[in-house]
Scaffold this active site. Sequence first.
Site, PDB file in Angstrom:
ATOM      1  N   ASP A  13      27.535  98.097  41.855  1.00  0.00           N
ATOM      2  CA  ASP A  13      27.966  97.252  40.759  1.00  0.00           C
ATOM      3  C   ASP A  13      27.258  97.759  39.503  1.00  0.00           C
ATOM      4  O   ASP A  13      26.287  98.519  39.593  1.00  0.00           O
ATOM      5  CB  ASP A  13      27.568  95.798  41.081  1.00  0.00           C
ATOM      6  CG  ASP A  13      27.804  94.854  39.923  1.00  0.00           C
ATOM      7  OD1 ASP A  13      28.876  94.923  39.304  1.00  0.00           O
ATOM      8  OD2 ASP A  13      26.901  94.051  39.626  1.00  0.00           O
ATOM      9  N   ASP A  15      26.580  95.647  36.058  1.00  0.00           N
ATOM     10  CA  ASP A  15      25.708  94.680  35.390  1.00  0.00           C
ATOM     11  C   ASP A  15      24.722  94.061  36.372  1.00  0.00           C
ATOM     12  O   ASP A  15      25.110  93.569  37.433  1.00  0.00           O
ATOM     13  CB  ASP A  15      26.544  93.582  34.737  1.00  0.00           C
ATOM     14  CG  ASP A  15      27.439  94.120  33.630  1.00  0.00           C
ATOM     15  OD1 ASP A  15      27.642  93.421  32.634  1.00  0.00           O
ATOM     16  OD2 ASP A  15      27.930  95.261  33.760  1.00  0.00           O
TER      17      ASP A  15
END
Length: 213
Positions: A13, A15
């Site tokens: 991922d 963020d």
Amino acid sequence: MPEPVARFLVVLDADSTLIRNEVIELMADEAGRGAEVAAATEAAMRGEVDFATSLRSRVAALRGVPVAALARVRAHVEPTPGVRELTAAVHERGGRVAVVSGGFHEILDTVAPDLGVDVWRANRLAVEGDALAGTVEGAIVDADGKAAALREWADELALPMSRTIAIGDGANDLRMMAVAGLGLAFNAKPTVREHADLVIGRVDLREVRALLP
């Protein structure tokens, strides 16, 4: 099955995983709506609301933010400790690094290659004139989109799913973590820690190196 192009694949991922920030919150600060959007992001990452619905409402809060402000946002992005060491270790061992994000290409297209990422996928912000339109172009990269991206990249590399690792922090990462050979919770919300194969305690991506094939 054709000969694998790489030994293994690591998908992160963006963020709060690849980078320390939640980019949409940095963007919302430019619109003077940082606190409001931060609260909505937190709820989405805990899995309390549908991610795509939440993202649309948060992006709507960005309407009118000048495109020029994105340069200031990029300047505030902080890489997660250990990210460059992790990507270097993956490459040294013959693997590939990918990022799939509910965030935005406008930021990742600069940040990802600098951090050693080989391929990435994210949302795109619509623009009207010289400002953000408050909408997302095309299909939103949600939980299903993340899992699909991981499968697609593994297929392109001729890798079985057992040779894939997924790393995430939020509820929208759970499906890609479930389909991967190994799903790692990193800097993660409680529901993600509960369902992950393993939990990385320290917020330092160097911790993942010992788990690489």
